[in-house]
Scaffold this motif. Structure first.
Motif, PDB file in Angstrom:
ATOM      1  N   ARG A  29       0.822  -1.219   0.000  1.00 40.84           N
ATOM      2  CA  ARG A  29       0.000   0.000   0.000  1.00 40.84           C
ATOM      3  C   ARG A  29       0.853   1.264   0.000  1.00 40.84           C
ATOM      4  N   GLY A  30       2.168   1.105   0.138  1.00 40.40           N
ATOM      5  CA  GLY A  30       3.057   2.268   0.138  1.00 40.40           C
ATOM      6  C   GLY A  30       3.034   3.054   1.432  1.00 40.40           C
ATOM      7  N   ILE A  31       2.750   2.361   2.564  1.00 42.65           N
ATOM      8  CA  ILE A  31       2.738   3.035   3.863  1.00 42.65           C
ATOM      9  C   ILE A  31       3.587   2.238   4.846  1.00 42.65           C
ATOM     10  N   SER A  32       3.856   2.822   5.992  1.00 47.64           N
ATOM     11  CA  SER A  32       4.655   2.124   7.000  1.00 47.64           C
ATOM     12  C   SER A  32       3.784   1.130   7.763  1.00 47.64           C
ATOM     13  N   GLN A  33       4.432   0.177   8.458  1.00 46.76           N
ATOM     14  CA  GLN A  33       3.663  -0.795   9.235  1.00 46.76           C
ATOM     15  C   GLN A  33       2.890  -0.131  10.367  1.00 46.76           C
ATOM     16  N   PRO A  34       3.498   0.829  11.095  1.00 44.58           N
ATOM     17  CA  PRO A  34       2.708   1.519  12.131  1.00 44.58           C
ATOM     18  C   PRO A  34       1.485   2.236  11.549  1.00 44.58           C
ATOM     19  N   ALA A  35       1.640   2.813  10.371  1.00 46.43           N
ATOM     20  CA  ALA A  35       0.495   3.483   9.740  1.00 46.43           C
ATOM     21  C   ALA A  35      -0.576   2.470   9.366  1.00 46.43           C
ATOM     22  N   ALA A  36      -0.150   1.288   8.916  1.00 43.11           N
ATOM     23  CA  ALA A  36      -1.115   0.247   8.572  1.00 43.11           C
ATOM     24  C   ALA A  36      -1.852  -0.221   9.830  1.00 43.11           C
ATOM     25  N   SER A  37      -1.134  -0.412  10.930  1.00 46.65           N
ATOM     26  CA  SER A  37      -1.766  -0.831  12.193  1.00 46.65           C
ATOM     27  C   SER A  37      -2.771   0.214  12.651  1.00 46.65           C
ATOM     28  N   ALA A  38      -2.401   1.516  12.534  1.00 45.28           N
ATOM     29  CA  ALA A  38      -3.300   2.592  12.949  1.00 45.28           C
ATOM     30  C   ALA A  38      -4.550   2.609  12.080  1.00 45.28           C
ATOM     31  N   ARG A  39      -4.393   2.329  10.802  1.00 47.77           N
ATOM     32  CA  ARG A  39      -5.533   2.323   9.899  1.00 47.77           C
ATOM     33  C   ARG A  39      -6.507   1.205  10.271  1.00 47.77           C
ATOM     34  N   LEU A  40      -5.973   0.016  10.605  1.00 51.30           N
ATOM     35  CA  LEU A  40      -6.846  -1.091  11.005  1.00 51.30           C
ATOM     36  C   LEU A  40      -7.578  -0.768  12.303  1.00 51.30           C
ATOM     37  N   ARG A  41      -6.878  -0.179  13.265  1.00 48.65           N
ATOM     38  CA  ARG A  41      -7.514   0.166  14.548  1.00 48.65           C
ATOM     39  C   ARG A  41      -8.621   1.196  14.334  1.00 48.65           C
ATOM     40  N   SER A  42      -8.391   2.157  13.463  1.00 50.04           N
ATOM     41  CA  SER A  42      -9.402   3.179  13.179  1.00 50.04           C
ATOM     42  C   SER A  42     -10.630   2.544  12.527  1.00 50.04           C
ATOM     43  N   PHE A  43     -10.396   1.598  11.629  1.00 54.12           N
ATOM     44  CA  PHE A  43     -11.501   0.900  10.960  1.00 54.12           C
ATOM     45  C   PHE A  43     -12.317   0.119  11.987  1.00 54.12           C
ATOM     46  N   GLU A  44     -11.612  -0.570  12.870  1.00 52.13           N
ATOM     47  CA  GLU A  44     -12.302  -1.365  13.898  1.00 52.13           C
ATOM     48  C   GLU A  44     -13.127  -0.474  14.822  1.00 52.13           C
ATOM     49  N   ALA A  45     -12.571   0.655  15.211  1.00 49.29           N
ATOM     50  CA  ALA A  45     -13.291   1.561  16.102  1.00 49.29           C
ATOM     51  C   ALA A  45     -14.513   2.154  15.407  1.00 49.29           C
ATOM     52  N   ARG A  46     -14.354   2.493  14.139  1.00 50.09           N
ATOM     53  CA  ARG A  46     -15.463   3.107  13.410  1.00 50.09           C
ATOM     54  C   ARG A  46     -16.626   2.138  13.271  1.00 50.09           C
ATOM     55  N   TRP A  47     -16.314   0.860  12.953  1.00 51.64           N
ATOM     56  CA  TRP A  47     -17.372  -0.109  12.662  1.00 51.64           C
ATOM     57  C   TRP A  47     -17.654  -1.063  13.828  1.00 51.64           C
ATOM     58  N   ARG A  48     -16.932  -0.884  14.945  1.00 48.85           N
ATOM     59  CA  ARG A  48     -17.148  -1.702  16.147  1.00 48.85           C
ATOM     60  C   ARG A  48     -17.059  -3.183  15.836  1.00 48.85           C
ATOM     61  N   VAL A  49     -15.998  -3.538  15.156  1.00 50.95           N
ATOM     62  CA  VAL A  49     -15.755  -4.925  14.783  1.00 50.95           C
ATOM     63  C   VAL A  49     -14.255  -5.165  14.854  1.00 50.95           C
ATOM     64  N   THR A  50     -13.853  -6.385  15.192  1.00 54.46           N
ATOM     65  CA  THR A  50     -12.440  -6.738  15.229  1.00 54.46           C
ATOM     66  C   THR A  50     -12.091  -7.468  13.941  1.00 54.46           C
ATOM     67  N   VAL A  51     -11.145  -6.927  13.187  1.00 51.65           N
ATOM     68  CA  VAL A  51     -10.800  -7.527  11.904  1.00 51.65           C
ATOM     69  C   VAL A  51      -9.498  -8.303  11.944  1.00 51.65           C
ATOM     70  N   ALA A  52      -8.689  -8.070  13.001  1.00 49.51           N
ATOM     71  CA  ALA A  52      -7.386  -8.745  13.036  1.00 49.51           C
ATOM     72  C   ALA A  52      -6.981  -9.069  14.461  1.00 49.51           C
ATOM     73  N   ASP A  53      -6.320 -10.227  14.613  1.00 55.00           N
ATOM     74  CA  ASP A  53      -5.721 -10.619  15.883  1.00 55.00           C
ATOM     75  C   ASP A  53      -4.240 -10.301  15.833  1.00 55.00           C
ATOM     76  N   ARG A  54      -3.730  -9.578  16.868  1.00 57.83           N
ATOM     77  CA  ARG A  54      -2.311  -9.246  16.923  1.00 57.83           C
ATOM     78  C   ARG A  54      -1.640 -10.160  17.920  1.00 57.83           C
ATOM     79  N   SER A  55      -0.488 -10.689  17.552  1.00 57.50           N
ATOM     80  CA  SER A  55       0.292 -11.555  18.445  1.00 57.50           C
ATOM     81  C   SER A  55       1.757 -11.380  18.094  1.00 57.50           C
ATOM     82  N   PRO A  56       2.655 -11.889  18.964  1.00 60.24           N
ATOM     83  CA  PRO A  56       4.082 -11.785  18.636  1.00 60.24           C
ATOM     84  C   PRO A  56       4.437 -12.454  17.311  1.00 60.24           C
TER      85      PRO A  56
END
Length: 300
Positions: A29-56
């Motif tokens: 997508r041409g963005i950094s990994q932190p920016a991608a993580s922030a985008r997913l969190r914003s999407f989840e907050a907006r739609w009140r749904v969890t789209v990804a599980d984060r783990s080590p």
């Protein structure tokens, strides 16, 4: 109010499903990994749904996330189809080039300019309106054409304009005409008393000649066709005033003779367009070609 779906986040989710790596998806997508993580969190907050599980071990899509990816593929496919269709429609419109030109430019100059335009890989489908200089200006004002080319020294003040070259008129007669045997310029009084073969009022040729002559000439014949003027001159109807380009072959073969006068028969070739109108790229390229390849009046 329901928020809009973020298309870029949908593309990120699809990339995550296909690449199994948030880092790789972010790079796609041409963005950094932190920016991608922030985008997913914003999407989840907006739609009140969890789209990804984060783990080590990384980021993986949830069941809801996989469902959203399935829907997203359909939506993005339709969006991409629409984008391609809009691009094709835009290219189709920009390929159309409406041009108005007065007779000499249309017949002897503009075809060469358009050929050069196509040779430069500029895709155009020109539609040419051949009218006199006065009507060229009318077509520009009515937005019927993108650009016009005129041969008149008088440029409409309400239109944007650019000088693209010069053209010289010639006074020509049948070889049997008394002027054909002159070795000196025809006196002004003789020019005043002659009956002329001329273009119609409103043409650049007519206005240039009348400006040089400084009085209204007598008419033997009036026509809106250069070919008709040349034919009339050859038939002995009277002296004709035409572009030298138009009678080059007749002068070379001796079917017509150019008469020497003291008249200044140079005229500008000018492009005109609406002041408030942004010129299409194809017109801008055409004007550059015209400037580079048209005869210039010799400096005095």
């Amino acid at each position: 109010m329901t928020p809009d779906v973020d298309m870029e986040t949908l593309r990120l989710l699809v990339d995550l499903a296909e690449l199994n790596s948030l880092s790789a998806a972010a790079q796609a997508r041409g963005i950094s990994q932190p920016a991608a993580s922030a985008r997913l969190r914003s999407f989840e907050a907006r739609w009140r749904v969890t789209v990804a599980d984060r783990s080590p071990r990384g980021t993986a899509l949830t069941t809801d996330g996989l469902a959203i990816v399935s829907w997203a593929r359909t939506v993005l496919h339709e969006v991409d189809l629409m984008r391609a269709a809009l691009t094709a429609l835009s290219d189709e419109r920009h390929a159309e080039l409406e041009v108005a030109a007065s007779l000499t430019i249309a017949e002897f100059i503009l075809p060469r300019w358009l050929g050069e335009l196509r040779s430069r890989s500029v895709v155009v489908r020109p539609r040419l309106h051949v009218v006199n200089s006065e009507k060229v200006a009318e077509l520009v004002r009515s937005r019927t054409v993108d650009v016009g080319f005129i041969e008149s020294a008088a440029v409409p003040r309400d239109l944007a304009h650019r000088l693209v070259g010069s053209d010289q008129l010639a006074v020509v007669v049948d070889p049997r005409h008394p002027w054909a045997r002159r070795s000196t310029p025809v006196p002004h009084e003789a020019l005043r008393n002659e009956a002329w073969v001329l273009r119609e009022t409103g043409s650049g040729t007519r206005s240039t000649f009348e400006r040089a002559l400084r009085f209204e000439p007598h008419l033997a014949m009036e026509a809106d066709s250069t070919t008709a003027l040349i034919g009339a001159a050859r038939a002995g109807v009277g002296p004709a005033v035409v572009s030298r380009r138009a009678v080059a072959s007749e002068l070379e073969t001796g079917r017509l003779v150019e008469v020497t006068t003291d008249l200044d028969l140079w005229r500008p070739l000018t492009a005109i367009w609406l002041m408030e109108r942004r010129l299409p790229d194809s017109v801008d390229a055409l004007l550059r070609i015209a400037r580079a390849g048209t005869t210039r009046r010799p400096s005095t």
